[in-house]
Design a protein around this motif. Structure first.
Motif, PDB file in Angstrom:
ATOM      1  N   UNK A  99       0.832  -1.199   0.000  1.00 46.41           N
ATOM      2  CA  UNK A  99       0.000   0.000   0.000  1.00 46.41           C
ATOM      3  C   UNK A  99       0.873   1.257   0.000  1.00 46.41           C
ATOM      4  N   UNK A 100       1.930   1.214   0.802  1.00 42.95           N
ATOM      5  CA  UNK A 100       2.834   2.369   0.859  1.00 42.95           C
ATOM      6  C   UNK A 100       3.494   2.597  -0.502  1.00 42.95           C
ATOM      7  N   UNK A 101       3.953   1.502  -1.109  1.00 47.74           N
ATOM      8  CA  UNK A 101       4.595   1.621  -2.431  1.00 47.74           C
ATOM      9  C   UNK A 101       3.637   2.234  -3.435  1.00 47.74           C
ATOM     10  N   UNK A 102       2.381   1.783  -3.412  1.00 49.21           N
ATOM     11  CA  UNK A 102       1.414   2.311  -4.383  1.00 49.21           C
ATOM     12  C   UNK A 102       1.222   3.801  -4.153  1.00 49.21           C
ATOM     13  N   UNK A 103       1.114   4.183  -2.893  1.00 49.79           N
ATOM     14  CA  UNK A 103       0.858   5.596  -2.612  1.00 49.79           C
ATOM     15  C   UNK A 103       1.963   6.489  -3.165  1.00 49.79           C
ATOM     16  N   UNK A 104       3.205   6.053  -3.045  1.00 44.54           N
ATOM     17  CA  UNK A 104       4.301   6.930  -3.453  1.00 44.54           C
ATOM     18  C   UNK A 104       4.694   6.747  -4.899  1.00 44.54           C
ATOM     19  N   UNK A 105       3.920   5.968  -5.643  1.00 49.90           N
ATOM     20  CA  UNK A 105       4.248   5.779  -7.048  1.00 49.90           C
ATOM     21  C   UNK A 105       3.234   6.422  -7.977  1.00 49.90           C
ATOM     22  N   UNK A 106       1.950   6.345  -7.619  1.00 47.10           N
ATOM     23  CA  UNK A 106       0.924   6.723  -8.584  1.00 47.10           C
ATOM     24  C   UNK A 106       0.358   8.102  -8.315  1.00 47.10           C
ATOM     25  N   UNK A 107      -0.022   8.805  -9.373  1.00 48.00           N
ATOM     26  CA  UNK A 107      -0.819  10.021  -9.168  1.00 48.00           C
ATOM     27  C   UNK A 107      -2.255   9.658  -8.783  1.00 48.00           C
ATOM     28  N   UNK A 108      -3.006  10.689  -8.490  1.00 48.51           N
ATOM     29  CA  UNK A 108      -4.365  10.485  -7.967  1.00 48.51           C
ATOM     30  C   UNK A 108      -5.365  10.430  -9.111  1.00 48.51           C
ATOM     31  N   UNK A 109      -6.390   9.601  -8.954  1.00 50.10           N
ATOM     32  CA  UNK A 109      -7.436   9.545  -9.978  1.00 50.10           C
ATOM     33  C   UNK A 109      -8.439  10.664  -9.709  1.00 50.10           C
ATOM     34  N   UNK A 110      -9.301  10.916 -10.663  1.00 48.97           N
ATOM     35  CA  UNK A 110     -10.352  11.897 -10.408  1.00 48.97           C
ATOM     36  C   UNK A 110     -11.587  11.199  -9.874  1.00 48.97           C
ATOM     37  N   UNK A 111     -12.497  12.001  -9.337  1.00 48.90           N
ATOM     38  CA  UNK A 111     -13.693  11.430  -8.713  1.00 48.90           C
ATOM     39  C   UNK A 111     -14.495  10.618  -9.717  1.00 48.90           C
ATOM     40  N   UNK A 112     -14.617  11.188 -10.932  1.00 46.05           N
ATOM     41  CA  UNK A 112     -15.474  10.511 -11.920  1.00 46.05           C
ATOM     42  C   UNK A 112     -14.892   9.157 -12.312  1.00 46.05           C
ATOM     43  N   UNK A 113     -13.616   9.134 -12.579  1.00 40.67           N
ATOM     44  CA  UNK A 113     -13.051   7.849 -13.008  1.00 40.67           C
ATOM     45  C   UNK A 113     -13.062   6.858 -11.855  1.00 40.67           C
ATOM     46  N   UNK A 114     -12.976   7.404 -10.650  1.00 42.38           N
ATOM     47  CA  UNK A 114     -13.049   6.529  -9.477  1.00 42.38           C
ATOM     48  C   UNK A 114     -14.425   5.878  -9.368  1.00 42.38           C
ATOM     49  N   UNK A 115     -15.468   6.710  -9.514  1.00 42.17           N
ATOM     50  CA  UNK A 115     -16.822   6.161  -9.399  1.00 42.17           C
ATOM     51  C   UNK A 115     -17.129   5.246 -10.580  1.00 42.17           C
ATOM     52  N   UNK A 116     -16.601   5.613 -11.753  1.00 43.28           N
ATOM     53  CA  UNK A 116     -16.787   4.726 -12.899  1.00 43.28           C
ATOM     54  C   UNK A 116     -16.146   3.372 -12.639  1.00 43.28           C
ATOM     55  N   UNK A 117     -14.965   3.418 -12.038  1.00 38.35           N
ATOM     56  CA  UNK A 117     -14.274   2.167 -11.719  1.00 38.35           C
ATOM     57  C   UNK A 117     -15.143   1.310 -10.805  1.00 38.35           C
ATOM     58  N   UNK A 118     -15.743   1.940  -9.804  1.00 39.21           N
ATOM     59  CA  UNK A 118     -16.541   1.176  -8.856  1.00 39.21           C
ATOM     60  C   UNK A 118     -17.812   0.633  -9.499  1.00 39.21           C
TER      61      UNK A 118
END
Lengths: 348, 372, 182
Positions: free
Chosen positions: A302-321
């Protein structure tokens, strides 16, 4: 009866200490880990390798004044951090850490109160976390906090659905909601674990990934940390919090990460069972040390992911879900049901 | 903040983004009118770091105004130095020795790389990725060390002089540059792997904040913003100055006009600047670094003069009016990000808050340069 | 972009305002006494008449320099807009000796060949009004607000003529030559 009480008290103290200590030292792990990824040194002033830093931070937070901005909804403002921390501690009550695995008490199960509906209770308490975001954001009377709270709620609700559906899949396979039963069903080596597509569940890897993504999103971790998107919303729902109000949110976040990792380990990674019980007799076939090892490996991911990736937007997040994870989880559920129930009925 | 809007039943609400906000990289304030997460109107409010450089130009001598140039855009100060000394040389008719020109271009391009690297890190930070910032700073640190060794300062350079340079570069500097280029060349693929190819980053940039070439023209946008909209315009090529015509480099142009195109333009410009620096090192002539006859007292002939250079963010131009005295009668500084930001209000209408901030990052704002 | 068209049209436009002197074309390659303030000279020569000059680009940085009347500037910008030039900057110059303010518009072509045009308008200092270019070039919005900040020039028809860089409650114009500091 008396012994039970002593057992309970000892465990409660232990759980609170575990939750708080984990929160404090996961911050250290995260800061050191991030520093390592970014070629820095990280905390190094307070104590050897900065090991006393979390205590110093805690002392600083506790000694600070709690600021109540004008016009806030004070009761809710004070309640929100508690909503963040208390459910996290409550959940630890039902999480079994596994047997000691060695020494005179090798079979002693480290768990405060094992329940036969443990998974249900954990999921129920986990959803209280959304309340903390909502109350904290709403009562602060800060527009950034309100936007963050709204984001947090829509995100929490969206990801809870695939999370629960995936958990139900596991419950169907194991036939129980008791966490220790779920773990026992996976004993005997890593090929028996639920994330492998061997044990009557062809969709194991998919469920594992779905569950892991939902766990990241539910704990508001990057890349799904929309509620605290600092480049957009300053600090999100806890913008107006100072002192231990902020401290509790912070500890709650890390406690939730530990819970998420524990749950993923129990449901998919065989809990406290050894991956190679036959060949590598280290730590015994089942020991709480295996459990801790697995959850800390997950937390490190989880730590590795946090420091590697940029943040998604709300819409793409909800679309993902809603468009990807929920259909996948449903197909997964149906597929598992067919494999478990209908194929044996047809005599296959 | 906050007090009225929460109690109102209006459809829209206002948010103050800034003057202190993590995404504005300085003291820019944007008055956002929001409908939920959508932006109805975004009005930039400027002037929080306004220092009236133009008035300073009128009451300082030409030579004393030179250090001001390092303080307009503190991230690519050498381009501004270059624009100003070239303007004065144009007015006074001073010929600059070839070696000085090569060193000027070399240092300016190194400065451009450092500016783009900083933008790269800060931009990904805006998108929520923290690690690339520190990687970029790591590389930028080498450039700052190198430039410090010749200019004496790390950020607000004042290195060029009318007719030449403050001091000569030595072989250590040139080998240092070569080594740095080697290092950066090996790190660019890492940046592309870590950031450019990242699926989340592409999702956040592709199609976000599209600017048509026509809109860029109407708003006077220049630099990577214009080139990201498919217009092949670079002052270094279209209006050659210094020794740029003798150097072989390309102008990266992407026609999509979205934030990804602007991102790619800047990343490619880093590569092109590396090519320019390499050629400068290879072709570096020996000789003087100062013109032999530079008048002690700069008194340009009466008239007004215009000179434009390509700074890291677009066309930086100076319009100087001289009345024949040793101070300028009027000194107009045309800052590129001022125009690039002016299209923000129109272009950000209807965007999501997160996209609007990504779009703002892709414009590469330096607030002291906007406010001057 | 067609340079010849621009030059012809602008020349005709700038000459329009002066029926008695239709063709005020000076030779550009002379010295530079065209538009400067001749404060030092004992007897200042005639101020520059409206009209178009083709300047030495290498010396001056612009190709075409047009001085026109205040009411012609929108038309001038439209001519340049139709040919695909962009507005690079608007600024002012305070010619206090002549009791005039000059508004200077810089245009450039970004489509290929380098071509820079400058339009200038002289307006009286105590009645500093000039039409806005906002409808032709939206970028004029901020440039004009900045010029209003610094010189107090009133751009008629500007949608939001408020202070841009100076504080919103400031009532001074720092680039006027009679500004004495705060």
């Amino acid at each position: 009866m008396d012994l039970n009480l002593v057992h309970m008290v000892l465990f409660l103290v232990g759980i609170i200490a575990f939750a708080a200590g984990n929160a404090a030292y996961l911050v250290w792990v995260e800061r050191k880990g991030a520093a390592r990824i970014q070629r820095r040194t990280g905390p190094c002033e307070v104590g050897p390798a900065g090991l006393i830093q979390p205590l110093a931070d805690g002392a600083k937070l506790m000694s600070k004044q709690i600021v109540f901005p004008d016009g806030i909804d004070k009761p809710l403002f004070m309640l929100a951090p508690m909503f963040a921390m208390i459910p996290a501690v409550m959940i630890f009550v039902t999480i079994p850490f596994g047997p000691v695995g060695f020494g005179p008490f090798a079979d002693f199960m480290i768990v405060a109160r094992e329940m036969n509906i443990g998974l249900l209770m954990i999921l129920a308490f986990a959803s209280v976390n959304v309340m903390a975001l909502l109350l904290g954001g709403w009562s602060s009377k800060n527009k950034y906090a309100v936007i963050s709270a709204i984001r947090g709620v829509s995100q929490g609700i969206a990801f809870e659905i695939p999370l629960v559906i995936t958990a139900i899949t596991i419950v169907m396979i194991s036939g129980s909601m008791q966490l220790s039963t779920i773990v026992e069903a996976q004993a005997g080596g890593f090929w028996n674990w639920n994330w492998m597509p061997l044990q009557g569940n062809l969709f194991g890897p998919v469920s594992f990934i779905v569950f892991f993504i939902c766990f990241l999103a539910e704990t508001n971790r990057a890349p799904f940390d929309l509620g605290e998107a600092e480049s957009e919303l300053i600090a999100g729902f806890h913008t107006e919090y100072s002192s231990m109000g902020f401290g509790l949110f912070f500890m709650g976040e890390y406690a939730n990460i530990v819970i998420g990792a524990s749950l993923t380990t129990i449901l998919f990674l065989g809990g406290w069972t050894s991956p190679f019980p036959e060949f590598v007799p280290v730590l015994g076939a089942s020991s709480f040390l295996w459990f801790l090892l697995k959850i800390y490996l997950l937390i490190w991911t989880v730590v590795l992911i946090r420091w590697t990736y940029p943040r998604v937007t709300l819409w793409s997040l909800l679309n993902l879900a809603w468009k990807i994870l929920i259909p996948f989880a449903l197909i997964n559920l149906l597929g598992s049901a067919v494999l478990i129930k209908i194929l044996p009925m047809l005599g296959l | 903040m906050g007090s009225q809007a929460l109690s109102q039943n209006n459809e829209t609400f206002e948010i103050n983004l800034g003057p202190q906000h993590p995404a504005t990289h300085g003291v820019l304030r944007v008055k956002l009118t929001m409908d939920g997460e959508y932006i109805v109107d975004a009005e930039p409010v400027l002037g929080y770091i306004h220092r009236m450089h133009e008035l300073m130009g009128e009451n300082r001598t030409w030579a004393k105004y030179l250090p001001n140039m390092g303080r307009i855009d503190y991230l690519s100060a050498l381009s501004y130095n270059l624009g100003y000394v070239q303007l004065v040389e144009k007015m006074m008719g001073i010929e600059v020795p070839e070696r000085a020109e090569y060193i000027r271009v070399l240092t300016t391009e190194m400065n451009r790389i450092s500016s783009h690297l900083l933008w790269f890190g800060a931009f990904v930070l805006d998108l929520g990725g923290f690690t690339p910032l520190l990687y970029a700073f790591d590389d930028r640190e080498h450039i700052l060390d190198l430039l410090e060794s010749v200019t004496g300062s790390r950020l607000t350079y004042c290195y060029y002089r009318f007719g030449g340079l403050y001091n000569d570069v030595d072989d250590d500097f040139l080998t240092g540059c070569t080594q740095f280029l080697k290092r950066l060349r090996s790190r660019m693929p890492m940046y592309h792997k870590l950031v450019t190819g990242n699926v989340i980053l592409r999702q956040r940039l592709v199609g976000v904040g599209p600017l048509s070439a026509e809109m860029c023209r109407k708003y006077g946008a220049t630099g990577p913003v214009l080139r990201g909209s498919g217009v092949n315009y670079d002052v270094r090529k279209n209006e050659p100055y210094s020794i740029y015509p003798e150097l072989d480099f390309d102008v990266p142009v992407y026609s999509d006009g979205d934030s990804m195109a602007r991102y790619m333009v800047r990343m490619d410009e880093i590569e092109q600047s590396m090519r320019i620096v390499e050629q400068c090192i290879a072709k570096m002539p020996q000789g003087e670094i100062k013109a032999p006859k530079v008048p002690k007292l700069i008194k340009p002939a009466i008239g007004d003069y215009y000179h434009a250079v390509e700074a890291a963010r677009g066309t930086f131009a100076i319009r100087a009016v001289s009345d024949g005295k040793n101070q300028a009668y009027r000194m107009k500084l045309r800052a590129p990000t001022f125009c690039n930001l002016s299209l923000y209000q129109e272009a950000s209408k209807g965007m999501l808050l997160a996209d609007a901030l990504a779009f703002m990052g892709s414009l590469d704002l330096v607030i002291p340069e906007i406010d001057r | 972009m067609n340079k010849a068209t621009i030059i012809t049209e602008l020349r005709a436009l700038a000459a329009e305002g002066m029926p008695d002197e239709p063709e005020v074309v000076e030779t550009p390659a002379s010295e530079e006494p065209e538009e400067g303030a001749k404060k030092k000279k004992p007897a200042p020569p005639e101020p520059r008449k409206n009209g178009l000059l083709e300047l030495d680009y290498v010396r001056r940085g612009v190709h075409v320099d047009v001085q026109m009347a205040a009411d012609q500037v929108v038309r001038g910008a439209e001519i340049l807009d139709a040919e695909g030039l962009q507005l690079e900057a608007i600024t002012g110059v305070d010619w206090i000796k002549e009791n005039e303010l000059e508004v200077v518009y810089d245009f450039s072509y970004t489509g290929g060949e380098c071509f820079r045009v400058v339009l200038r308008v002289r307006i009286p200092r105590d009645e500093a009004n000039i039409p806005t270019l906002n409808d032709v070039f939206p970028s004029a919005n901020w440039h004009e607000r900045e010029t209003y900040d610094f010189f107090g020039i009133n751009f008629e028809g500007h949608p939001q003529l408020e202070n841009l860089l100076l504080p919103e409650d400031s009532d001074f114009h720092p680039l006027l030559k009679d500004f004495k500091g705060l």
